[in-house]
Every structure is written in C-alpha cells, then in structure tokens.
Motif scaffolding. Structure first.
Motif, PDB file in Angstrom:
ATOM      1  N   LYS A   1      66.798  73.656  36.966  1.00 36.36           N
ATOM      2  CA  LYS A   1      66.769  72.190  35.887  1.00 36.36           C
ATOM      3  C   LYS A   1      68.179  71.584  36.389  1.00 36.36           C
ATOM      4  O   LYS A   1      68.051  70.316  36.213  1.00 36.36           O
ATOM      5  CB  LYS A   1      66.757  72.475  34.578  1.00 36.36           C
ATOM      6  CG  LYS A   1      65.107  73.027  34.351  1.00 36.36           C
ATOM      7  CD  LYS A   1      64.991  73.538  32.911  1.00 36.36           C
ATOM      8  CE  LYS A   1      65.044  72.318  31.687  1.00 36.36           C
ATOM      9  NZ  LYS A   1      65.016  72.655  30.283  1.00 36.36           N
TER      10      LYS A   1
ATOM     11  N   GLU B   1      68.351  67.475  37.619  1.00 39.23           N
ATOM     12  CA  GLU B   1      69.277  66.719  36.905  1.00 39.23           C
ATOM     13  C   GLU B   1      70.383  66.059  37.925  1.00 39.23           C
ATOM     14  O   GLU B   1      70.433  64.701  37.811  1.00 39.23           O
ATOM     15  CB  GLU B   1      70.047  67.467  35.785  1.00 39.23           C
ATOM     16  CG  GLU B   1      71.083  66.709  34.831  1.00 39.23           C
ATOM     17  CD  GLU B   1      71.920  67.223  33.905  1.00 39.23           C
ATOM     18  OE1 GLU B   1      72.802  66.544  33.128  1.00 39.23           O
ATOM     19  OE2 GLU B   1      71.644  68.746  33.759  1.00 39.23           O
TER      20      GLU B   1
ATOM     21  N   LEU C   1      68.598  63.653  40.158  1.00 28.88           N
ATOM     22  CA  LEU C   1      68.213  62.122  39.557  1.00 28.88           C
ATOM     23  C   LEU C   1      69.368  61.402  39.285  1.00 28.88           C
ATOM     24  O   LEU C   1      69.376  60.220  39.551  1.00 28.88           O
ATOM     25  CB  LEU C   1      67.411  62.427  38.261  1.00 28.88           C
ATOM     26  CG  LEU C   1      66.013  63.280  38.311  1.00 28.88           C
ATOM     27  CD1 LEU C   1      65.435  63.333  37.153  1.00 28.88           C
ATOM     28  CD2 LEU C   1      65.154  62.336  39.102  1.00 28.88           C
TER      29      LEU C   1
ATOM     30  N   VAL D   1      59.575  61.008  36.063  1.00 27.58           N
ATOM     31  CA  VAL D   1      59.614  61.884  37.316  1.00 27.58           C
ATOM     32  C   VAL D   1      58.407  62.857  37.793  1.00 27.58           C
ATOM     33  O   VAL D   1      57.594  63.166  36.714  1.00 27.58           O
ATOM     34  CB  VAL D   1      60.749  62.981  36.785  1.00 27.58           C
ATOM     35  CG1 VAL D   1      61.141  63.742  38.022  1.00 27.58           C
ATOM     36  CG2 VAL D   1      61.992  62.074  36.677  1.00 27.58           C
TER      37      VAL D   1
ATOM     38  N   ARG E   1      63.334  61.502  31.688  1.00 20.84           N
ATOM     39  CA  ARG E   1      64.686  61.661  31.341  1.00 20.84           C
ATOM     40  C   ARG E   1      64.876  60.327  30.415  1.00 20.84           C
ATOM     41  O   ARG E   1      64.635  59.363  30.775  1.00 20.84           O
ATOM     42  CB  ARG E   1      65.455  61.442  32.516  1.00 20.84           C
ATOM     43  CG  ARG E   1      67.185  61.274  32.220  1.00 20.84           C
ATOM     44  CD  ARG E   1      67.969  61.201  33.167  1.00 20.84           C
ATOM     45  NE  ARG E   1      68.110  62.710  33.801  1.00 20.84           N
ATOM     46  CZ  ARG E   1      68.992  62.894  34.825  1.00 20.84           C
ATOM     47  NH1 ARG E   1      69.794  62.076  35.306  1.00 20.84           N
ATOM     48  NH2 ARG E   1      69.033  64.099  35.198  1.00 20.84           N
TER      49      ARG E   1
ATOM     50  N   ASP F   1      66.248  65.455  30.294  1.00 18.64           N
ATOM     51  CA  ASP F   1      65.261  65.958  31.155  1.00 18.64           C
ATOM     52  C   ASP F   1      64.106  66.553  30.163  1.00 18.64           C
ATOM     53  O   ASP F   1      64.281  67.660  29.504  1.00 18.64           O
ATOM     54  CB  ASP F   1      65.515  66.580  32.256  1.00 18.64           C
ATOM     55  CG  ASP F   1      66.376  65.570  33.167  1.00 18.64           C
ATOM     56  OD1 ASP F   1      66.654  64.482  32.727  1.00 18.64           O
ATOM     57  OD2 ASP F   1      67.045  66.251  34.000  1.00 18.64           O
ATOM     58  N   HIS F   2      62.890  65.951  29.962  1.00 19.00           N
ATOM     59  CA  HIS F   2      61.701  66.635  29.138  1.00 19.00           C
ATOM     60  C   HIS F   2      60.503  66.791  30.160  1.00 19.00           C
ATOM     61  O   HIS F   2      60.109  65.762  30.556  1.00 19.00           O
ATOM     62  CB  HIS F   2      61.351  65.674  27.755  1.00 19.00           C
ATOM     63  CG  HIS F   2      60.553  66.374  27.266  1.00 19.00           C
ATOM     64  ND1 HIS F   2      59.840  65.876  26.042  1.00 19.00           N
ATOM     65  CD2 HIS F   2      59.862  67.796  27.267  1.00 19.00           C
ATOM     66  CE1 HIS F   2      58.946  66.506  25.539  1.00 19.00           C
ATOM     67  NE2 HIS F   2      58.981  67.897  25.975  1.00 19.00           N
ATOM     68  N   MET F   3      60.387  68.084  30.481  1.00 20.34           N
ATOM     69  CA  MET F   3      59.455  68.257  31.764  1.00 20.34           C
ATOM     70  C   MET F   3      58.008  69.374  31.399  1.00 20.34           C
ATOM     71  O   MET F   3      58.528  70.107  30.603  1.00 20.34           O
ATOM     72  CB  MET F   3      60.012  68.695  32.979  1.00 20.34           C
ATOM     73  CG  MET F   3      61.119  67.853  33.525  1.00 20.34           C
ATOM     74  SD  MET F   3      60.349  66.324  34.117  1.00 20.34           S
ATOM     75  CE  MET F   3      62.186  65.366  34.325  1.00 20.34           C
TER      76      MET F   3
END
Length: 238
Positions: A95, A99, A102, A116, A163, A176-178
């Motif tokens: 991660k 980050e 990006l 993303v 993000r 960031d939330h994936m």
C-alpha cells in the motif's frame, strides 16, 4: 453524471453511528457510475462496483453478483464513471508503494479525489470482510470487530477504489480505500495488504467534482449524532 466525477450516497459517519437499515436502490447508484465501493443494508458484506456490475463480498470471502439492483438497497456508496487519464505498468510491494506512485503521478492532487484501478497477478493479498450488524444501530467499529481476514497467493484479479483528501474524513474515508476482486469474480474483500507478482496495469484519474446525496425520510439518519470518529474510521478501514 459526467465522467470522472464522484457521486456519493450518505456519509461514512452515518455508518459509524450504525445508520444502515434503509438506503437507496443500487440501480440509482449505478446510474451515476461504473466504478466504486460501498456496503449493503445492515452492513452485510461490502460492495464492489467494477465494469458497471455490482458484487457483494460476504463474510467468508465469497462474492455474489447482484442481479437485481432495483430491489437491493445500499446505505452508503461511492461511485464514478471511470475514464482513466493515466496508465502505467509497475511492480508494487504494498500500500505504501501505491501511495507513493499516486503522489508522484498526480503531484497536484493532494486536495482532490483520485479513482484507481490495478489489474494483474498478486504474489500475496490480504483482505477482510465483515458479516453485518447483529442488532439495529450497531456501529461500524463493532461490526468490523467481527471481520474475517483472508489471504491468497498468486491470485489474478483487480484492486480498485479511491483516494480521498484529508478534509473529507467523516464524509468519506480520507486516504486510499481499496477493494479487491478475483478475475473469476468469486472472491474479494477490503484490502489490508498486497504485493504484486511482477508488473501490473495501473490506471487512475484525478477528480474535482464531488456530488453528495444525503438520506431523506430516514429516522436513523435524522437522529444520529454524526460526530467525527476519525480514529474509529482509521481502525476499521485499515
């Protein structure tokens, strides 16, 4: 909705307060975007919206395709009509690498949103899924305390999400939330950690328009305190 604009139904602080009995039909959300995430009524599993299709990630890590979005309700969702403006191929060890990538690719996006998507083979991937509320108004911290963590190696699939800038914490999840879904659309969950197997395809877009729709005629939402619980959000979203 135009391409690369964010549409969001409700706010994360409402989930923290356990506002999840009602919501809006997922078909209304799909009319606004083809890429996104969220949850389902009573926070039973997490939502994947990828390529315009909706999937429900269950507590055991399995995935179910939602074939009746007109009849299925979401209390919270974030979507966009994703049209990437940047493509690259790169190997990532986690991660933190994502980050940094990006930030490098979008140096002026600190206070904007990013959508993303990564497609490829992942050497290892850890994700979690939550089983939902066991009583009305149970908050997200308690729901996620019962989450199940799953690990896979050498799996092909897609990591995707958003993000969000720091100032929207509580409205959405800052940072960031994936989520992840396998190529066969059979397994998936909320990303905790990952490492790619060689290079993967990364696509992203910067977004500056944000549309928020709040629930109406929802007593749970109207009565909720909706006080920012930043540490609780960070804990449950990893």
């Amino acid at each position: 909705m135009a391409c690369n604009e964010v549409f969001q139904y409700s706010i994360v602080s409402a989930l923290m307060d356990g506002v999840a009995t009602h919501g809006t039909p997922i078909a209304r959300v799909l009319a606004q975007g083809d890429h996104g995430l969220g949850t389902f009524r009573n926070m039973v599993g997490e939502m994947i919206v990828v390529d315009g299709e909706v999937y429900q990630m269950k507590a055991d890590g399995s995935v179910v395709h939602i074939s009746n979005p007109e009849e299925t309700v979401t209390p919270f969702a974030t979507v966009t009509r994703f049209r990437p403006t940047m493509h690259t191929r790169i190997s990532l060890t986690g991660k933190e690498d994502l980050e940094a990538l990006l930030t490098r690719l979008f140096p002026a996006a600190k206070n904007h949103f990013l959508a993303v998507r990564m497609d490829g083979v992942f050497r290892r991937i850890h994700f979690r899924t939550a089983g939902g509320q066991i009583s009305p108004r149970e908050g997200m911290v308690d729901v996620c305390a019962r989450q199940t963590v799953h690990s896979f190696e050498g799996v092909k699939g897609t990591i995707f999400g958003f993000r969000c800038p720091q100032y929207v914490m509580g409205i959405n999840v800052a940072g960031d939330h994936m989520h992840f879904i396998t190529d066969d659309r059979q397994r998936g969950g909320h990303i905790l950690a990952f490492e790619t197997e060689g290079e993967v395809d990364v696509a992203a877009a910067q977004m500056s328009n944000f549309h928020l729709e709040l629930p109406t005629e929802d007593d749970e939402f109207n009565q909720a305190t909706l006080v920012l619980q930043a540490q609780g959000i960070k804990a449950v979203e990893g």
